[in-house]
Design a protein around this motif. Sequence first.
Motif, PDB file in Angstrom:
ATOM      1  N   LEU A   5      42.341 -44.642 111.818  1.00 52.01           N
ATOM      2  CA  LEU A   5      43.721 -44.527 111.318  1.00 52.01           C
ATOM      3  C   LEU A   5      44.006 -45.580 110.251  1.00 52.01           C
ATOM      4  N   LEU A   6      43.513 -46.797 110.477  1.00 47.87           N
ATOM      5  CA  LEU A   6      43.745 -47.865 109.504  1.00 47.87           C
ATOM      6  C   LEU A   6      43.029 -47.591 108.185  1.00 47.87           C
ATOM      7  N   ILE A   7      41.837 -47.039 108.239  1.00 41.69           N
ATOM      8  CA  ILE A   7      41.126 -46.691 107.004  1.00 41.69           C
ATOM      9  C   ILE A   7      41.859 -45.577 106.269  1.00 41.69           C
ATOM     10  N   ALA A   8      42.322 -44.573 107.005  1.00 40.11           N
ATOM     11  CA  ALA A   8      43.093 -43.491 106.370  1.00 40.11           C
ATOM     12  C   ALA A   8      44.364 -44.042 105.728  1.00 40.11           C
ATOM     13  N   ALA A   9      45.038 -44.947 106.417  1.00 43.45           N
ATOM     14  CA  ALA A   9      46.247 -45.560 105.859  1.00 43.45           C
ATOM     15  C   ALA A   9      45.905 -46.361 104.607  1.00 43.45           C
ATOM     16  N   GLY A  10      44.758 -47.050 104.616  1.00 42.42           N
ATOM     17  CA  GLY A  10      44.335 -47.824 103.449  1.00 42.42           C
ATOM     18  C   GLY A  10      44.027 -46.951 102.246  1.00 42.42           C
ATOM     19  N   VAL A  11      43.382 -45.822 102.484  1.00 45.63           N
ATOM     20  CA  VAL A  11      43.058 -44.913 101.382  1.00 45.63           C
ATOM     21  C   VAL A  11      44.339 -44.334 100.784  1.00 45.63           C
ATOM     22  N   LEU A  12      45.285 -43.971 101.643  1.00 44.22           N
ATOM     23  CA  LEU A  12      46.532 -43.380 101.150  1.00 44.22           C
ATOM     24  C   LEU A  12      47.427 -44.398 100.445  1.00 44.22           C
ATOM     25  N   SER A  13      47.281 -45.666 100.775  1.00 44.24           N
ATOM     26  CA  SER A  13      48.142 -46.668 100.143  1.00 44.24           C
ATOM     27  C   SER A  13      47.557 -47.189  98.834  1.00 44.24           C
ATOM     28  N   GLY A  14      46.450 -46.638  98.415  1.00 42.93           N
ATOM     29  CA  GLY A  14      45.826 -47.060  97.157  1.00 42.93           C
ATOM     30  C   GLY A  14      44.472 -47.651  97.473  1.00 42.93           C
ATOM     31  N   LEU A  15      43.476 -47.268  96.723  1.00 40.04           N
ATOM     32  CA  LEU A  15      42.116 -47.664  97.073  1.00 40.04           C
ATOM     33  C   LEU A  15      41.889 -49.168  97.032  1.00 40.04           C
ATOM     34  N   ILE A  16      42.474 -49.864  96.056  1.00 37.81           N
ATOM     35  CA  ILE A  16      42.206 -51.302  95.950  1.00 37.81           C
ATOM     36  C   ILE A  16      43.485 -52.120  95.818  1.00 37.81           C
ATOM     37  N   SER A  17      44.537 -51.695  96.480  1.00 40.49           N
ATOM     38  CA  SER A  17      45.771 -52.480  96.461  1.00 40.49           C
ATOM     39  C   SER A  17      45.717 -53.539  97.565  1.00 40.49           C
ATOM     40  N   ILE A  18      46.630 -54.478  97.519  1.00 42.80           N
ATOM     41  CA  ILE A  18      46.701 -55.517  98.557  1.00 42.80           C
ATOM     42  C   ILE A  18      46.908 -54.875  99.926  1.00 42.80           C
ATOM     43  N   THR A  19      47.775 -53.880  99.975  1.00 44.96           N
ATOM     44  CA  THR A  19      48.059 -53.193 101.231  1.00 44.96           C
ATOM     45  C   THR A  19      46.799 -52.555 101.796  1.00 44.96           C
ATOM     46  N   SER A  20      46.061 -51.864 100.958  1.00 48.70           N
ATOM     47  CA  SER A  20      44.861 -51.191 101.453  1.00 48.70           C
ATOM     48  C   SER A  20      43.811 -52.199 101.897  1.00 48.70           C
ATOM     49  N   ILE A  21      43.713 -53.313 101.217  1.00 45.68           N
ATOM     50  CA  ILE A  21      42.741 -54.332 101.622  1.00 45.68           C
ATOM     51  C   ILE A  21      43.084 -54.887 102.998  1.00 45.68           C
ATOM     52  N   LEU A  22      44.373 -55.087 103.259  1.00 46.59           N
ATOM     53  CA  LEU A  22      44.786 -55.544 104.594  1.00 46.59           C
ATOM     54  C   LEU A  22      44.435 -54.509 105.652  1.00 46.59           C
ATOM     55  N   TYR A  23      44.696 -53.236 105.355  1.00 47.94           N
ATOM     56  CA  TYR A  23      44.331 -52.169 106.298  1.00 47.94           C
ATOM     57  C   TYR A  23      42.814 -52.134 106.519  1.00 47.94           C
ATOM     58  N   TYR A  24      42.027 -52.276 105.445  1.00 51.60           N
ATOM     59  CA  TYR A  24      40.574 -52.219 105.565  1.00 51.60           C
ATOM     60  C   TYR A  24      40.042 -53.366 106.430  1.00 51.60           C
ATOM     61  N   ILE A  25      40.565 -54.565 106.226  1.00 49.99           N
ATOM     62  CA  ILE A  25      40.102 -55.711 107.015  1.00 49.99           C
ATOM     63  C   ILE A  25      40.419 -55.498 108.485  1.00 49.99           C
ATOM     64  N   ALA A  26      41.625 -55.022 108.787  1.00 50.01           N
ATOM     65  CA  ALA A  26      41.996 -54.756 110.180  1.00 50.01           C
ATOM     66  C   ALA A  26      41.104 -53.669 110.771  1.00 50.01           C
ATOM     67  N   ALA A  27      40.782 -52.638 109.985  1.00 48.81           N
ATOM     68  CA  ALA A  27      39.930 -51.555 110.477  1.00 48.81           C
ATOM     69  C   ALA A  27      38.517 -52.054 110.763  1.00 48.81           C
ATOM     70  N   ILE A  28      37.982 -52.863 109.866  1.00 46.68           N
ATOM     71  CA  ILE A  28      36.632 -53.398 110.087  1.00 46.68           C
ATOM     72  C   ILE A  28      36.605 -54.250 111.349  1.00 46.68           C
ATOM     73  N   MET A  29      37.658 -55.038 111.541  1.00 49.07           N
ATOM     74  CA  MET A  29      37.709 -55.862 112.754  1.00 49.07           C
ATOM     75  C   MET A  29      37.803 -54.996 114.006  1.00 49.07           C
ATOM     76  N   CYS A  30      38.493 -53.870 113.923  1.00 52.23           N
ATOM     77  CA  CYS A  30      38.568 -52.957 115.068  1.00 52.23           C
ATOM     78  C   CYS A  30      37.190 -52.390 115.400  1.00 52.23           C
ATOM     79  N   PHE A  31      36.427 -52.073 114.362  1.00 58.51           N
ATOM     80  CA  PHE A  31      35.100 -51.503 114.585  1.00 58.51           C
ATOM     81  C   PHE A  31      34.094 -52.548 115.063  1.00 58.51           C
ATOM     82  N   VAL A  32      34.172 -53.750 114.531  1.00 57.41           N
ATOM     83  CA  VAL A  32      33.122 -54.749 114.746  1.00 57.41           C
ATOM     84  C   VAL A  32      33.332 -55.565 116.016  1.00 57.41           C
TER      85      VAL A  32
END
Length: 150
Positions: A109-136
Motif C-alpha cells: 500500500l505504501l509503495i502504491a501511495a508513493g507511485v501515485l504521489s509522484g515518482l520522485i517527490s519528497i512525499t513518495s520518498i517518505l512512502y518508499y522508505i516506510a515501505a522498505i522498512m515494512c518489508f525488511v
Amino acid sequence: MKRTVEKVLTMAAIICSLLGIGLMSVIIFGMGVAFDDPNTVEEIVVEQNQTGQEQITVEEMQEAIDVIQPFVNTFGWVIVALLVISVVLGIIAFVYLMKNKSMNATGGLLIAAGVLSGLISITSILYYIAAIMCFVRKPKPTDQTLPPMQ
C-alpha cells in the motif's frame, strides 16, 4: 513489534500530500481568477513588449491563454486526484501499521501511495522508505529453545 519509524514516515508523507493538495488547489483557482481579469493580461503584454522581443497584442495573448488554460487546469486536477488517492492509501496503510497487520500488505500500500504521489517527490520518498522498512524489518525471534536434557 513497534513500528514507530514507519508510522512517523507515513504520517509525514500524508501531511506532505495534504499540503500538496492545498497548494495545487490554490494555484489552479488563483490562475483561473488571475487570467480571467483583463488587466492581468494587459500587464503581461506590456511587460513582454518592454523586453524588446516580438511585439504581441492583448488579443493574441488572450487567445494563447484560452488555449493553454484548459490543459493546465486538467493537469492540475489530475495531480490533485492522484494525491487524494495517495492520501487514502497512506491512511489505510497507517491503520494497518497501528494494528500490526500484514507488513507485506502495508508495504505494498505504501509503495502504491508513493507511485501515485509522484515518482520522485519528497512525499513518495517518505512512502518508499516506510515501505522498505515494512518489508525488511522482521520481528525479533522469541526464545523457543528446548529445555536442557536431563
